[in-house]
Scaffold this active site. Structure first.
Site, PDB file in Angstrom:
ATOM      1  N   ILE A  41     -35.191  -6.226  82.185  1.00 49.97           N
ATOM      2  CA  ILE A  41     -35.896  -7.052  81.196  1.00 49.97           C
ATOM      3  C   ILE A  41     -34.911  -7.856  80.335  1.00 49.97           C
ATOM      4  O   ILE A  41     -35.289  -8.870  79.750  1.00 49.97           O
ATOM      5  CB  ILE A  41     -36.812  -6.153  80.333  1.00 49.97           C
ATOM      6  N   VAL A 107     -32.287   4.861  78.887  1.00 50.28           N
ATOM      7  CA  VAL A 107     -33.556   5.292  79.483  1.00 50.28           C
ATOM      8  C   VAL A 107     -33.333   6.590  80.270  1.00 50.28           C
ATOM      9  O   VAL A 107     -32.498   6.633  81.183  1.00 50.28           O
ATOM     10  CB  VAL A 107     -34.139   4.200  80.412  1.00 50.28           C
ATOM     11  N   HIS A 111     -31.077   5.651  86.883  1.00 48.89           N
ATOM     12  CA  HIS A 111     -31.206   4.304  87.432  1.00 48.89           C
ATOM     13  C   HIS A 111     -29.833   3.725  87.700  1.00 48.89           C
ATOM     14  O   HIS A 111     -28.871   4.021  86.999  1.00 48.89           O
ATOM     15  CB  HIS A 111     -31.985   3.382  86.487  1.00 48.89           C
ATOM     16  N   HIS A 113     -27.814   0.109  88.017  1.00 46.00           N
ATOM     17  CA  HIS A 113     -27.839  -1.328  87.754  1.00 46.00           C
ATOM     18  C   HIS A 113     -27.154  -2.015  88.933  1.00 46.00           C
ATOM     19  O   HIS A 113     -26.005  -1.694  89.267  1.00 46.00           O
ATOM     20  CB  HIS A 113     -27.066  -1.669  86.485  1.00 46.00           C
TER      21      HIS A 113
HETATM   22  P1  AMP Z   1     -29.214   2.105  80.438  1.00 45.55           P
HETATM   23  O1  AMP Z   1     -28.405   1.755  79.219  1.00 45.55           O
HETATM   24  O2  AMP Z   1     -28.358   2.303  81.654  1.00 45.55           O
HETATM   25  O3  AMP Z   1     -30.170   3.258  80.187  1.00 45.55           O
HETATM   26  O4  AMP Z   1     -30.047   0.793  80.735  1.00 45.55           O
HETATM   27  C1  AMP Z   1     -31.435   0.685  80.591  1.00 45.55           C
HETATM   28  C2  AMP Z   1     -31.827  -0.691  81.044  1.00 45.55           C
HETATM   29  O5  AMP Z   1     -33.224  -0.745  81.141  1.00 45.55           O
HETATM   30  C3  AMP Z   1     -31.400  -1.823  80.093  1.00 45.55           C
HETATM   31  O6  AMP Z   1     -30.580  -2.735  80.817  1.00 45.55           O
HETATM   32  C4  AMP Z   1     -32.729  -2.442  79.657  1.00 45.55           C
HETATM   33  O7  AMP Z   1     -32.647  -3.839  79.503  1.00 45.55           O
HETATM   34  C5  AMP Z   1     -33.645  -2.040  80.798  1.00 45.55           C
HETATM   35  N1  AMP Z   1     -35.066  -1.955  80.474  1.00 45.55           N
HETATM   36  C6  AMP Z   1     -35.645  -1.296  79.451  1.00 45.55           C
HETATM   37  N2  AMP Z   1     -36.974  -1.401  79.508  1.00 45.55           N
HETATM   38  C7  AMP Z   1     -37.248  -2.152  80.600  1.00 45.55           C
HETATM   39  C8  AMP Z   1     -38.452  -2.609  81.209  1.00 45.55           C
HETATM   40  N3  AMP Z   1     -39.662  -2.333  80.685  1.00 45.55           N
HETATM   41  N4  AMP Z   1     -38.356  -3.351  82.332  1.00 45.55           N
HETATM   42  C9  AMP Z   1     -37.151  -3.651  82.849  1.00 45.55           C
HETATM   43  N5  AMP Z   1     -35.990  -3.238  82.330  1.00 45.55           N
HETATM   44  C10 AMP Z   1     -36.038  -2.504  81.216  1.00 45.55           C
END
Ligand code: AMP
Length: 126
Positions: A41, A107, A111, A113
């Site tokens: 996002i 999150v 995941h 990236h």
């Molecule tokens: P991290 O710091 O590795 O946990 O990264 C979490 C990522 O999730 C960040 O790059 C956010 O921009 C992304 N993110 C959070 N909410 C959403 C969403 N609803 N849809 C897509 N990406 C998201």
């Protein structure tokens, strides 16, 4: 935002769990039995896709320790398929997985990236 405690139990209300259940929309790039991928996002590169396994794993530590061989294999294969489908192999790309406070994980659903579309420079800054 507060970083994830990677040893916490899985929170079924985290945002990626809601995306997996279809309760929150996402800009889907790919889906199979083991993985879902969608555009970040807040993209940090021209291509910035998040790839998540479908199982309930908080972090890479949790996933690598507890996921089945099929889940790990399926997830890794999916990341490769997505990168190939996006045409990233020839120009190159970067995979990143943040874990816990030092890694800056926000999150609490593991995941990866998948970033590319330009030269990404040195690996770590700041
Ligand atoms: P991290 O710091 O590795 O946990 O990264 C979490 C990522 O999730 C960040 O790059 C956010 O921009 C992304 N993110 C959070 N909410 C959403 C969403 N609803 N849809 C897509 N990406 C998201």
């Amino acid at each position: 935002m507060e970083a994830v405690d990677a040893s916490q139990p899985y929170d079924r209300d985290n945002i990626f769990a809601k995306i997996l259940r279809g309760e929150i929309p996402c800009d889907k790039v790919y889906e199979d039995e083991f993985a879902l991928a969608f555009n970040d996002i807040a993209p940090q590169a021209p291509v910035h896709v998040l790839v998540i396994p479908k199982g309930e794993y908080v972090s890479w530590d949790d996933f690598s320790a507890k996921a089945s061989d099929a889940e790990v294999g399926g997830f890794v294969r999916a990341v490769g398929i997505i990168a190939r489908e996006l045409g990233l192999v020839e120009p190159g790309y970067r995979l990143l997985c943040n874990l816990g406070a030092d890694g800056g994980q926000i999150v609490p659903h593991v995941h990866v990236h998948l970033c590319g579309g330009k030269s990404l420079g040195r690996m770590i800054s700041g």
